[in-house]
Design a protein around this motif. Structure first.
Motif, PDB file in Angstrom:
ATOM      1  N   ILE A 166       0.839  -1.208   0.000  1.00 26.36           N
ATOM      2  CA  ILE A 166       0.000   0.000   0.000  1.00 26.36           C
ATOM      3  C   ILE A 166       0.869   1.252   0.000  1.00 26.36           C
ATOM      4  CG2 ILE A 166      -1.734   1.295   1.296  1.00 26.36           C
ATOM      5  CD1 ILE A 166      -2.678  -1.404   2.462  1.00 26.36           C
ATOM      6  N   TYR A 167       1.920   1.227   0.788  1.00 23.30           N
ATOM      7  CA  TYR A 167       2.810   2.378   0.996  1.00 23.30           C
ATOM      8  C   TYR A 167       3.407   2.886  -0.311  1.00 23.30           C
ATOM      9  CZ  TYR A 167       6.686   4.795   3.519  1.00 23.30           C
ATOM     10  OH  TYR A 167       7.577   5.693   4.027  1.00 23.30           O
ATOM     11  N   PHE A 168       4.078   1.999  -1.030  1.00 26.16           N
ATOM     12  CA  PHE A 168       4.747   2.431  -2.250  1.00 26.16           C
ATOM     13  C   PHE A 168       3.758   2.650  -3.403  1.00 26.16           C
ATOM     14  CE2 PHE A 168       8.541   0.500  -0.160  1.00 26.16           C
ATOM     15  CZ  PHE A 168       9.334   1.635  -0.185  1.00 26.16           C
ATOM     16  N   GLY A 169       2.706   1.842  -3.457  1.00 29.13           N
ATOM     17  CA  GLY A 169       1.705   2.051  -4.499  1.00 29.13           C
ATOM     18  C   GLY A 169       1.007   3.388  -4.349  1.00 29.13           C
ATOM     19  N   CYS A 170       0.625   3.714  -3.112  1.00 31.02           N
ATOM     20  CA  CYS A 170      -0.043   4.982  -2.841  1.00 31.02           C
ATOM     21  C   CYS A 170       0.894   6.161  -3.106  1.00 31.02           C
ATOM     22  CB  CYS A 170      -0.540   5.011  -1.399  1.00 31.02           C
ATOM     23  SG  CYS A 170      -1.472   6.496  -0.954  1.00 31.02           S
ATOM     24  N   TYR A 171       2.170   5.999  -2.736  1.00 35.81           N
ATOM     25  CA  TYR A 171       3.132   7.077  -2.968  1.00 35.81           C
ATOM     26  C   TYR A 171       3.283   7.371  -4.453  1.00 35.81           C
ATOM     27  CZ  TYR A 171       7.522   9.629  -3.264  1.00 35.81           C
ATOM     28  OH  TYR A 171       8.482  10.574  -3.569  1.00 35.81           O
ATOM     29  N   GLU A 172       3.448   6.331  -5.248  1.00 33.43           N
ATOM     30  CA  GLU A 172       3.626   6.533  -6.686  1.00 33.43           C
ATOM     31  C   GLU A 172       2.371   7.149  -7.316  1.00 33.43           C
ATOM     32  OE1 GLU A 172       6.383   6.286  -8.090  1.00 33.43           O
ATOM     33  OE2 GLU A 172       7.598   4.797  -7.040  1.00 33.43           O
ATOM     34  N   PHE A 173       1.186   6.707  -6.865  1.00 33.88           N
ATOM     35  CA  PHE A 173      -0.058   7.257  -7.401  1.00 33.88           C
ATOM     36  C   PHE A 173      -0.207   8.738  -7.041  1.00 33.88           C
ATOM     37  CE2 PHE A 173      -4.546   8.348  -6.745  1.00 33.88           C
ATOM     38  CZ  PHE A 173      -5.022   8.163  -8.043  1.00 33.88           C
ATOM     39  N   CYS A 174      -0.030   9.065  -5.770  1.00 34.74           N
ATOM     40  CA  CYS A 174      -0.178  10.460  -5.318  1.00 34.74           C
ATOM     41  C   CYS A 174       0.895  11.349  -5.934  1.00 34.74           C
ATOM     42  CB  CYS A 174      -0.122  10.539  -3.797  1.00 34.74           C
ATOM     43  SG  CYS A 174      -1.508   9.749  -2.964  1.00 34.74           S
ATOM     44  N   ARG A 175       2.090  10.811  -6.072  1.00 31.85           N
ATOM     45  CA  ARG A 175       3.184  11.582  -6.670  1.00 31.85           C
ATOM     46  C   ARG A 175       2.837  11.944  -8.125  1.00 31.85           C
ATOM     47  NH1 ARG A 175       8.979  11.378  -6.627  1.00 31.85           N
ATOM     48  NH2 ARG A 175       9.592  13.259  -7.762  1.00 31.85           N
ATOM     49  N   SER A 176       2.186  11.026  -8.836  1.00 35.31           N
ATOM     50  CA  SER A 176       1.839  11.294 -10.232  1.00 35.31           C
ATOM     51  C   SER A 176       0.727  12.338 -10.357  1.00 35.31           C
ATOM     52  CB  SER A 176       1.392   9.995 -10.925  1.00 35.31           C
ATOM     53  OG  SER A 176       0.160   9.542 -10.402  1.00 35.31           O
ATOM     54  N   CYS A 177      -0.056  12.506  -9.293  1.00 35.63           N
ATOM     55  CA  CYS A 177      -1.182  13.464  -9.329  1.00 35.63           C
ATOM     56  C   CYS A 177      -0.761  14.878  -8.926  1.00 35.63           C
ATOM     57  CB  CYS A 177      -2.295  13.000  -8.390  1.00 35.63           C
ATOM     58  SG  CYS A 177      -3.051  11.437  -8.860  1.00 35.63           S
ATOM     59  N   LEU A 178       0.423  15.010  -8.343  1.00 38.28           N
ATOM     60  CA  LEU A 178       0.885  16.319  -7.854  1.00 38.28           C
ATOM     61  C   LEU A 178       2.132  16.725  -8.626  1.00 38.28           C
ATOM     62  CD1 LEU A 178       0.470  15.517  -4.057  1.00 38.28           C
ATOM     63  CD2 LEU A 178      -1.000  17.019  -5.398  1.00 38.28           C
ATOM     64  N   PRO A 179       2.027  17.716  -9.499  1.00 32.96           N
ATOM     65  CA  PRO A 179       3.150  18.065 -10.378  1.00 32.96           C
ATOM     66  C   PRO A 179       4.310  18.781  -9.682  1.00 32.96           C
ATOM     67  CG  PRO A 179       1.317  19.557 -10.732  1.00 32.96           C
ATOM     68  CD  PRO A 179       0.825  18.497  -9.809  1.00 32.96           C
ATOM     69  N   VAL A 187       3.649  15.464   0.667  1.00 32.44           N
ATOM     70  CA  VAL A 187       2.217  15.154   0.730  1.00 32.44           C
ATOM     71  C   VAL A 187       1.964  13.704   0.319  1.00 32.44           C
ATOM     72  CG1 VAL A 187      -0.054  15.658  -0.252  1.00 32.44           C
ATOM     73  CG2 VAL A 187       1.469  17.531   0.380  1.00 32.44           C
ATOM     74  N   ALA A 188       2.557  13.279  -0.797  1.00 37.60           N
ATOM     75  CA  ALA A 188       2.392  11.895  -1.250  1.00 37.60           C
ATOM     76  C   ALA A 188       2.964  10.924  -0.224  1.00 37.60           C
ATOM     77  CB  ALA A 188       3.080  11.695  -2.598  1.00 37.60           C
ATOM     78  N   GLY A 189       4.114  11.273   0.367  1.00 34.14           N
ATOM     79  CA  GLY A 189       4.708  10.419   1.391  1.00 34.14           C
ATOM     80  C   GLY A 189       3.829  10.316   2.619  1.00 34.14           C
ATOM     81  N   PHE A 249       1.787  10.096   8.922  1.00 36.22           N
ATOM     82  CA  PHE A 249       1.785  11.222   7.992  1.00 36.22           C
ATOM     83  C   PHE A 249       3.037  12.074   8.177  1.00 36.22           C
ATOM     84  CE2 PHE A 249       0.731  15.265   6.115  1.00 36.22           C
ATOM     85  CZ  PHE A 249      -0.029  14.914   4.997  1.00 36.22           C
ATOM     86  N   LEU A 250       3.360  12.364   9.442  1.00 33.69           N
ATOM     87  CA  LEU A 250       4.534  13.191   9.741  1.00 33.69           C
ATOM     88  C   LEU A 250       5.823  12.502   9.323  1.00 33.69           C
ATOM     89  CD1 LEU A 250       5.706  15.718  11.183  1.00 33.69           C
ATOM     90  CD2 LEU A 250       5.696  14.373  13.295  1.00 33.69           C
ATOM     91  N   VAL A 251       5.978  11.233   9.737  1.00 34.52           N
ATOM     92  CA  VAL A 251       7.224  10.506   9.489  1.00 34.52           C
ATOM     93  C   VAL A 251       7.398  10.183   8.014  1.00 34.52           C
ATOM     94  CG1 VAL A 251       8.422   8.322   9.897  1.00 34.52           C
ATOM     95  CG2 VAL A 251       7.404   9.554  11.802  1.00 34.52           C
TER      96      VAL A 251
END
Length: 271
Positions: A166-179, A187-189, A249-251
């Motif tokens: 979940i961690y890395f999949g969510c990061y890659e997805f959120c990272r692609s949505c935020l230019p 934020v993605a992290g 979220f913080l870490v």
């Protein structure tokens, strides 16, 4: 590897107090109340150092663990052809995280056991581990055998695979949505960390209870889960979720920022 090491050190120091609160709430050693009341109780009774008791093993192991996590994830991501430019690519990023889970658990299981024992030790009338983490390791090994440091390994392995997928999949997805890189990484992290904990938290709670009792009752994953449900209901599997999400979220936001910064530094240095 350098980026993962940097991420491990920064994330551990920032998030450890919330992890202590989470562990005590999970194991029923918090004394009641929410995050702030538990934190105030720890500080008033044990001092600020009580929030950091047992940080030694995580500081060492999480630096190693994050080095392994990021290195193995990037390796399997290349093997599977994962990327953040399509849903199928993100799926394979998640699978790379799942496969990295067993590698992570080989390091994290003994660290979690020592950390859990140290974090709940101050709640007993006579704390046993007054000599630090090495003293705790010697005491546990002498009393229960060295194999005891791997109690909860099965539940932790499943938890690590679930979390990292979940961690890395969510990061890659959120990272692609935020230019914007400066916004995207923290934020993605942060979102990735929170999502990973929500998805894997019941397993983490089961693991914490197995390790907190040092397995003296001989209970496995299913037995421990059933006992928690019987004694505390479904909420029992999510005890301490609040501080975990705050910490996650913080870490994770700072961890991915430290990771990306470390990688950028190495590239800029020509290494």
């Amino acid at each position: 590897m350098f980026g993962g090491f940097t991420a491990g050190v920064v994330g551990t120091v920032i998030g450890y107090p919330l992890d202590t609160i989470k562990t005590r709430m999970q194991t029923g050693n918090a004394g009641g109340g929410g995050i702030l009341s538990v934190a105030k109780r720890i500080v008033s009774q044990e001092g600020v150092s009580g929030l950091y008791k047992g940080i030694g093993p995580p500081l060492l192991s999480l630096s190693i663990l994050n080095t392994l996590n990021f290195t193995s994830y990037n390796h399997f991501k290349r093997v599977f052809g994962g990327s953040n430019d399509s849903l199928s690519g993100i799926f394979w990023c998640s699978m790379a995280g799942v496969v990295a889970g067993p590698i992570a658990s080989a390091v994290s299981t003994p660290e979690h056991l020592l950390k859990t024992q140290m974090q709940i030790d101050n709640t007993s009338p006579k704390p046993k581990y007054t000599g630090g983490s090495l003293n705790a390791l010697r005491s546990i090994s002498a009393t229960h055998g060295f194999r005891a440091v791997y109690l909860g390994h099965a539940s932790n392995t499943v938890r690590e695979s679930c979390f990292l997928g979940i961690y890395f999949g969510c990061y890659e997805f959120c990272r692609s949505c935020l230019p914007d890189w400066k916004v995207a990484v923290p934020v993605a992290g942060g979102l990735a960390g929170a999502a990973g904990w929500v998805g894997s938290y019941p397993l983490d709670c089961i693991k914490a209870n197995i390790q907190g009792s040092l397995g003296v009752e001989g209970r496995g994953i299913l037995e421990t889960g059933k006992d928690i449900l019987r004694e505390r209901g479904i909420k029992g599997l999510y005890s301490g979720l609040g501080p975990s999400l705050m910490r996650a979220f913080l870490v994770s936001g700072t961890r991915f920022s430290a990771y990306e910064a470390g990688v950028a530094f190495m590239k800029d240095s020509g290494m």
